[in-house]
Design a protein around this motif. Structure first.
Motif, mmCIF file in Angstrom:
data_model
loop_
_atom_site.group_PDB
_atom_site.id
_atom_site.type_symbol
_atom_site.label_atom_id
_atom_site.label_comp_id
_atom_site.label_asym_id
_atom_site.label_seq_id
_atom_site.Cartn_x
_atom_site.Cartn_y
_atom_site.Cartn_z
ATOM 1 N N LEU A 1 1.506 -12.599 -25.159
ATOM 2 C CA LEU A 1 0.980 -13.437 -24.091
ATOM 3 C C LEU A 1 -0.458 -13.072 -23.771
ATOM 4 C CD1 LEU A 1 4.046 -13.420 -21.651
ATOM 5 C CD2 LEU A 1 3.428 -15.151 -23.340
ATOM 6 N N THR A 2 -1.220 -14.085 -23.389
ATOM 7 C CA THR A 2 -2.604 -13.899 -22.976
ATOM 8 C C THR A 2 -2.779 -14.470 -21.571
ATOM 9 O OG1 THR A 2 -3.366 -16.055 -23.802
ATOM 10 C CG2 THR A 2 -3.312 -14.215 -25.390
ATOM 11 N N ASP A 3 -3.961 -14.305 -21.022
ATOM 12 C CA ASP A 3 -4.235 -14.882 -19.710
ATOM 13 C C ASP A 3 -4.065 -16.397 -19.723
ATOM 14 O OD1 ASP A 3 -4.785 -12.373 -18.745
ATOM 15 O OD2 ASP A 3 -6.967 -12.571 -18.910
ATOM 16 N N ASP A 4 -4.291 -17.006 -20.889
ATOM 17 C CA ASP A 4 -4.197 -18.457 -20.984
ATOM 18 C C ASP A 4 -2.765 -18.949 -21.197
ATOM 19 O OD1 ASP A 4 -6.940 -18.800 -20.680
ATOM 20 O OD2 ASP A 4 -7.320 -18.615 -22.832
ATOM 21 N N THR A 5 -1.878 -18.074 -21.679
ATOM 22 C CA THR A 5 -0.521 -18.530 -22.003
ATOM 23 C C THR A 5 0.569 -17.916 -21.129
ATOM 24 O OG1 THR A 5 -0.244 -16.783 -23.689
ATOM 25 C CG2 THR A 5 -1.160 -18.916 -24.419
ATOM 26 N N ALA A 6 0.240 -16.906 -20.354
ATOM 27 C CA ALA A 6 1.271 -16.184 -19.591
ATOM 28 C C ALA A 6 2.042 -17.106 -18.644
ATOM 29 C CB ALA A 6 0.635 -15.033 -18.818
#
Length: 471
Positions: free
Chosen positions: A447-452
């Motif tokens: 997960l990234t900040d864009d997908t969390a």
């Protein structure tokens, strides 16, 4: 638009289908097109983005080499026999042998009425089209045999359901659209010509290693058992496991009121039409065996000795739970990072599922975080979880982290996210659809900040408790 059609179903006996053109629509516009799948089908990527593509996928233009038809089939719907179903809102454009050597159907769903529509309008509205596109492509990305989405278009026309809704068409791709109900249709009519032809076609197309109906039954059972085990390992509920929705090729087909579990409970039901929980999460393996019993019944007329066939086919169906349990153990052991599971691991798995049931732990996030300290946060009874985790740490493999990363998706197409996408789409905004599609087709990525936010479980007021098939 050039599609390299190589059609075989249209060469079967005429009573197996009806030649049928899609009904043109007023003002189609492209929502999405699957260039990667198009390449596998041998379609020039440039053609998929050309103006003509939207006309083809809306059913307004029939490409050269297509042989449009609607297939006949029957089926048990919620256990009740219906002798006459068929493609009531779908047209098979034709078949393509892909660059991988696999033959596949290209079908337009929502393409207008057919002789099998039973007074329906033959149309689909935007919501179910978006759901099927997102869920089928997510399932493919998670390694589940499934139909796939080639394109989705809006029609520029209204569809009347409980409300006035925007119409849409999905172009879906499958190794075939032959169902258990297809066999039932001809067996129930005593049409031995069609039943023999269908069986020969399925063996040649999907199971060339099979020597006759008995071996075909064994192979279909094994493939279907493995498919259901994969569903269970993802917390997926099909919702309408009628025999007319069971693919003989062993693919997940007909994503109507399907759903993924959030807070885990084995009795979870989402489908609004499943009033008695026949197709609840925990019931799927048993219903799978019931469906295979119906398939076996449809094959019996092909056998020279009916009594011997009944005995042999009954034994074959009774083997399905054994096959399923082995596949289930393998699937859930991988989710725990256990490389070589034994029967003793079954208790370890079921004990975790019992804890999850008691606390309503999020299914996907529990397994996605199991190898981290955040797993405890899924549980109210954290001491009980810690006790279980102590047992698990003694059992998991040295390479557990790698095994688990490949078995536990971080992102699934959660029900509330799909609803958000549909609501935006109804207002002409398809950006949320594309954002969710990008996330669910890369489900195992960290997960990234864009997908969390796609991994976040729904809040209480976001929960989707009922799903609808859209017919």
């Amino acid at each position: 638009m050039q599609i390299p059609f190589d059609n075989s179903y249209v060469k079967l006996p005429a009573q197996m289908f009806t030649a049928q053109l899609p009904t043109p629509v007023k003002a189609p516009q492209m929502i999405a097109v699957n260039a990667d799948l198009g390449a596998i089908l041998g379609i020039d990527p440039a053609m998929l983005t050309a103006p003509e593509a939207v006309q083809v996928f809306a059913g307004n233009h029939i490409p050269d080499g297509a042989a449009p038809l609607a297939q006949a089939y029957a089926g048990h719907q919620f256990g009740n026999w219906n002798p006459q179903l068929g493609d009531g809102r779908a047209v098979l454009l034709g078949e393509v042998i892909g660059t991988d050597g696999i033959r596949r159907d290209i079908q337009l769903k929502g393409s207008g009425p057919t002789p099998y529509s039973r007074r329906g309008d033959g149309r689909a509205w935007l919501g179910p089209v978006m759901r099927e596109y997102l869920v089928s492509e997510a399932m493919h990305a998670m390694g589940v045999p499934t139909t796939r989405a080639l394109a989705a278009v809006t029609t520029g026309e209204d569809v009347f359901r409980e409300d006035v809704l925007p119409g849409a068409v999905i172009a879906r791709v499958a190794q075939s659209h032959i169902r258990v109900g297809t066999f039932q249709f001809f067996a129930s009519r005593g049409d031995m010509t069609a039943l023999h032809a269908l069986t020969d076609h399925v063996i040649a197309r999907h199971y060339p290693q099979a020597n006759g109906p008995a071996e075909l039954l064994d192979l279909v059972i094994a493939r279907y058992a493995a498919l259901i085990a994969k569903w269970m390992g993802l917390g997926f509920i099909h919702g309408v496991m009628n025999t007319d929705n069971v693919s003989i090729a062993g693919e997940t087909i007909d994503y109507g009121p399907c759903a993924f579990i959030d807070g885990f409970h084995p009795d979870s039901v989402f489908s609004a039409i499943d009033q008695y929980g026949r197709y609840a999460y925990a019931n799927q393996p048993g219903i799978g065996a019931w469906n295979m019993a119906q398939f076996a019944t449809a094959l019996i007329p092909l056998m020279p000795d009916r009594d011997a066939a009944i005995e042999a086919f009954t034994a074959a169906v009774h083997r399905m739970p054994v096959i399923y349990e082995a596949e289930w153990l393998r699937a859930f052991a991988a989710k725990l990072g256990i490389a070589n599971p034994t029967e003793d691991d079954r208790t370890l798995i079921t004990d975790l599922l019992d804890l999850m049931t008691k606390d309503g732990a999020d299914f996907t996030n529990t397994f996605a975080t199991l190898n981290t300290a955040r797993a405890r946060d899924q549980f109210l009874s954290r001491d009980a979880f810690d006790t279980w985790a102590d047992r698990w740490h003694l059992r998991k493999s040295d390479d557990a982290a790698t095994i688990m990363a490949q078995a536990n998706p971080q992102i699934i197409p959660r029900n509330h996210r799909i609803e958000e996408v549909i609501n935006a789409g109804r207002n002409g905004d398809h950006a949320p659809f594309h954002a969710l599609l990008a996330a669910v087709t890369n489900p195992y990525a960290p997960l990234t900040d864009d997908t969390a936010h796609f991994a976040r479980a729904p809040s209480e007021d976001e929960q989707v408790k009922r799903t609808f098939c859209g017919t």
